[in-house]
Design an enzyme around this catalytic site. Sequence first.
Site, PDB file in Angstrom:
ATOM      1  N   GLU A 362     -48.576 -82.079  29.577  1.00 17.34           N
ATOM      2  CA  GLU A 362     -49.114 -80.753  29.885  1.00 17.34           C
ATOM      3  C   GLU A 362     -48.281 -80.032  30.800  1.00 17.34           C
ATOM      4  O   GLU A 362     -47.731 -79.173  31.759  1.00 17.34           O
ATOM      5  CB  GLU A 362     -50.382 -81.356  31.441  1.00 17.34           C
ATOM      6  N   GLY A 363     -47.136 -79.657  30.621  1.00 14.76           N
ATOM      7  CA  GLY A 363     -45.299 -79.607  30.310  1.00 14.76           C
ATOM      8  C   GLY A 363     -44.730 -79.978  31.523  1.00 14.76           C
ATOM      9  O   GLY A 363     -44.735 -80.358  32.372  1.00 14.76           O
TER      10      GLY A 363
END
Length: 378
Positions: A362-363
């Site tokens: 998610e990053g």
Amino acid sequence: MNFSPSEEQVLIRNMVREFADNEIKPIAAEIDKTHRFPEETVARMKDLSLFGLALPEEYGGTGVDSLAAAIVYEELARVDASHSIILSVHGMATKPIYYFGTDEQKQKYLPDLASGKSIGCFCLTEPGAGTDAGAQASRGVREGDKFIINGSKVFITNGSVGGTYVIFVMTQPDKGLKGITAFIVDRDNPGLKIGQLEEKMGICASATAEVIFDNMVVPVSDMLGQEGDGFKIAMRALDAGRIGVAAQAVGIAQGAMEAAVTYIKDRKQFGKPIAANQGIQWMVADMANAIEGARLLTYQAAWYNDTPGRWSKYSAMAKLTAARMAMDVTRDAIQLHGGIGYTRNYPVERFLRDAKITEIYEGTNEVMKMVISGAVLA
């Protein structure tokens, strides 16, 4: 912000903690070792209405707020991070349909997602498109009232067990990020195929797979939002997903610290528990302090998530801080166990392996810094 949890949030925490301790904890080591998707406890999560978190009751959801959902992810990860990410990613696929879907799409997909009859998948990452979403190689070509989609996605959580896939493909390549379009796809679509299942360092019980689109036909009616809205939809989902990962990191660290505290109270050296040593006590103090700080940032981000506007900075701050903290705390938890902590006789080595992914998906930590600095410098 009210720092006292509501009666509902306390009840949810107690319910999920009891479930996790009684039903997930006994199988956590086994499913980690065998990489087995835990169908029996996932079924119980459906019975407890956990798959309907943050969806309104009109679609079969529980209607709780984002903070209550974060508490659920945290409590699951305190025992086993795989269960936490199964549920968190399910939410990442569910929320875009609620936020951007038509009334017909909501009626068609949300009730089954809320009940857990269908598990959601969020399909953005590709072999050549991780941080750079504009490098999408998957293509959707419109032919009348349908799109023909070809390409593949990798590292898809719930990929092999999913029922509803929110996918992102390039439909207008000349427009870059503004050429990405989102679609909702059923598992029974003959053009959707499951490829390789990944054997991972951690979160081993989550089903992470390649998802392949082979001349997949998707009707225009299953396009999510407008053509070209895909990047905007993905970023909104990632804001919420990063809060879920932050909560997961907090839960992992909490579980590791609790395991370490139990051990150091029991372990005796030189005639006394090692917890009596000031150096050990200071390590525990640092662990507890770091966990609480990350927890507060995570809860703040969850609170902001239910207010108007986009709060990307706060979800990025929560994820960056919690992920770093989880790595520090789990490393120290192993140190407090000594040599036995490096073996699989105790859960702390699993907590360390599970913690690492929170710095990546998610990053990455580096992307979180880009988001934060971009907001500060704007």
